[in-house]
Design an enzyme around this catalytic site. Structure first.
Site, PDB file in Angstrom:
ATOM      1  CB  CYS A   1      -0.579  -0.349   1.035  1.00 30.53           C
ATOM      2  SG  CYS A   1      -2.086   1.304   1.204  1.00 30.53           S
TER       3      CYS A   1
ATOM      4  CB  CYS B   1      -1.512   4.806   3.607  1.00 30.94           C
ATOM      5  SG  CYS B   1      -1.680   3.444   4.828  1.00 30.94           S
TER       6      CYS B   1
ATOM      7  CE  LYS C   1      -7.644  -1.845   4.690  1.00 30.38           C
ATOM      8  NZ  LYS C   1      -5.956  -1.071   4.413  1.00 30.38           N
TER       9      LYS C   1
ATOM     10  NE  ARG D   1      -6.001   4.653   9.422  1.00 31.20           N
ATOM     11  CZ  ARG D   1      -7.386   5.669   8.784  1.00 31.20           C
ATOM     12  NH1 ARG D   1      -8.058   5.996   8.793  1.00 31.20           N
ATOM     13  NH2 ARG D   1      -8.344   4.291   7.582  1.00 31.20           N
TER      14      ARG D   1
ATOM     15  NE  ARG E   1      -5.985   4.946   4.925  1.00 28.17           N
ATOM     16  CZ  ARG E   1      -5.667   5.999   4.982  1.00 28.17           C
ATOM     17  NH1 ARG E   1      -5.532   6.307   3.876  1.00 28.17           N
ATOM     18  NH2 ARG E   1      -4.619   5.520   5.573  1.00 28.17           N
TER      19      ARG E   1
ATOM     20  CD  GLU F   1     -14.222  -4.532  -4.449  1.00 26.67           C
ATOM     21  OE1 GLU F   1     -12.683  -4.323  -4.988  1.00 26.67           O
ATOM     22  OE2 GLU F   1     -14.119  -3.189  -4.161  1.00 26.67           O
TER      23      GLU F   1
ATOM     24  CE  LYS G   1      -6.787  -3.913   7.599  1.00 27.51           C
ATOM     25  NZ  LYS G   1      -6.878  -2.726   6.416  1.00 27.51           N
TER      26      LYS G   1
ATOM     27  CB  SER H   1      -4.768  -1.861  15.316  1.00 26.62           C
ATOM     28  OG  SER H   1      -5.581  -0.356  14.303  1.00 26.62           O
TER      29      SER H   1
ATOM     30  CE1 TYR I   1      -0.857  -4.935  14.515  1.00 27.78           C
ATOM     31  CE2 TYR I   1      -2.859  -5.401  15.172  1.00 27.78           C
ATOM     32  CZ  TYR I   1      -2.189  -4.935  14.387  1.00 27.78           C
ATOM     33  OH  TYR I   1      -2.384  -3.767  12.935  1.00 27.78           O
TER      34      TYR I   1
HETATM   35  C1  PBG Z   1      -2.696   0.013   5.212  1.00 23.75           C
HETATM   36  C2  PBG Z   1      -3.841  -0.602   6.154  1.00 23.75           C
HETATM   37  C3  PBG Z   1      -4.247   0.076   7.888  1.00 23.75           C
HETATM   38  C4  PBG Z   1      -4.617  -1.696   8.088  1.00 23.75           C
HETATM   39  C5  PBG Z   1      -3.717  -2.623   7.265  1.00 23.75           C
HETATM   40  N1  PBG Z   1      -2.787  -2.074   5.985  1.00 23.75           N
HETATM   41  C6  PBG Z   1      -4.517   0.852   7.425  1.00 23.75           C
HETATM   42  C7  PBG Z   1      -6.194   1.739   6.851  1.00 23.75           C
HETATM   43  O1  PBG Z   1      -6.605   1.672   5.683  1.00 23.75           O
HETATM   44  O2  PBG Z   1      -6.080   2.570   6.811  1.00 23.75           O
HETATM   45  C8  PBG Z   1      -4.945  -1.784   9.098  1.00 23.75           C
HETATM   46  C9  PBG Z   1      -5.280  -2.712  10.226  1.00 23.75           C
HETATM   47  C10 PBG Z   1      -5.343  -2.482  11.270  1.00 23.75           C
HETATM   48  O3  PBG Z   1      -6.045  -1.624  12.178  1.00 23.75           O
HETATM   49  O4  PBG Z   1      -4.746  -2.956  12.471  1.00 23.75           O
HETATM   50  N2  PBG Z   1      -3.877   0.654   4.147  1.00 23.75           N
END
Ligand code: PBG
Length: 323
Positions: free
Chosen positions: A121, A123, A196, A206, A218, A234, A249, A275, A314
């Protein structure tokens, strides 16, 4: 049909051993992937406030952590990078000497049997924190694709077993598959973050990945949490484009989505226990409001019961000790 009093479901719940005999879902460490954050520098092990037990680590410290994880029986990790510098074109993402690429080279050499997955990614690498390049105030889908392809190839070259696109651009799986095949990486797998959602539960991540968007959000590319039929579309498209595994996710708010994907498709399904799902339990446990171990095991069991084949969590390191 026999009913009460002939039928008594409590009979098989009487003892731990009886419950064990009829248990439908079990947790196996082989089904878990630990996310890891790698940052520049030397000797750095910086704990994250929002993700207790998880840290940003420099490559040397990361190797020590992975060694410990492997001795606990963990076999798979998912790498995220925090680059030295960010720019508009996310050049740190596809730099052959970038942070994830360096971590891959070092881990691949030291731990040949380790399963190395990487998040693909932009970001973490863009100055504005969006998952693609910005043109006229919007994330440009097609210009982003090329950069994602280059990122995936550089990860494969550095030793990744599988790349995991999490950007939610249309067409990324097909672009990445061709880019890998064109460069001799036909054995590198794609674990696509297919369904996602634009979720509030990514908050602590983040902070960890330093990837909060500087403007907007997003929702123009990640999915609306209200939709499940769209998730199936998707997934179907990602399969057609060449995904080897599809991911849902976040996990706990999307158990129905995992189930729906399981019922419709036969390829392996991953789920990301994100997270915020972890941090909620950690924060409550710190206040004595619930038992962390039980809440974690119940969460992870629910994700497997819904139909996930493997789970990114985690809790993986703690799970190794609990099981
Ligand atoms: C990157 C990405 C994100 C997560 C995994 N890959 C963040 C987002 O899309 O903002 C989130 C993982 C998590 O919250 O543990 N795009």
């Amino acid at each position: 049909m026999s009913t009460f009093p002939a039928t008594r479901l409590r009979r098989l719940r009487r003892t731990g051993a009886l419950r064990g005999l009829v248990r439908e879902t079990r947790l196996d460490l082989a089904d878990f992937v630990l996310p890891l954050f790698v940052c520049p520098g030397d000797g750095i092990d910086r704990p994250l406030e929002g993700l207790p037990g998880i840290a940003q680590r420099s490559v040397d410290e990361l190797a020590l952590e992975v060694g410990e994880c492997m001795s606990l029986g963990i076999s798979s990790v998912l790498l995220f990078g925090i680059p030295e510098e960010k720019d508009e074109e996310a050049s740190g993402a596809y730099d052959d000497d970038g942070i994830v690429q360096r971590a891959l080279q070092s881990l691949r050499e030291e731990f040949p049997g380790l399963v190395l997955l990487t998040d693909v990614c932009l970001c973490e690498y863009t100055s504005h924190g969006h998952c693609g390049v910005i043109r006229d105030g919007e994330v440009s889908n097609d210009e982003t694709l090329e950069l994602l392809g280059r990122t995936a190839v550089s990860h494969a070259e550095a030793g990744a077993d599988a790349v995991c696109p999490s950007d939610m651009m249309d067409g990324r799986v097909g672009t990445i598959r061709s880019a890998l095949d064109d460069t001799g990486h036909e054995q590198t797998a794609i674990v696509a973050y297919s369904a996602k959602y634009a979720s509030a539960f990514y908050g602590p991540f983040r902070e960890a990945a330093e990837s909060t968007p500087a403007f907007g959000d997003r929702r123009g590319y990640q999915m609306d949490p209200a939709n499940v039929r769209e998730a199936l579309r998707e997934v179907e498209l990602d399969i057609q484009e060449g995904a080897d595994v599809v991911m849902v996710k976040p996990a706990l708010p999307c158990l129905d989505v995992i189930r729906a994907v399981r019922e419709r498709f036969d390829l392996p399904i991953a789920a990301y226990n994100v997270s915020g799902e972890y941090a909620m339990v950690k924060a409550s446990a710190a206040r004595g409001w619930l038992d962390e171990r039980q809440a974690a095991l119940e969460s992870l069991t629910a994700i497997k019961r819904a139909g996930a084949d493997f789970v990114v969590s985690y809790w993986t390191k703690e799970l190794a000790r609990w099981l």
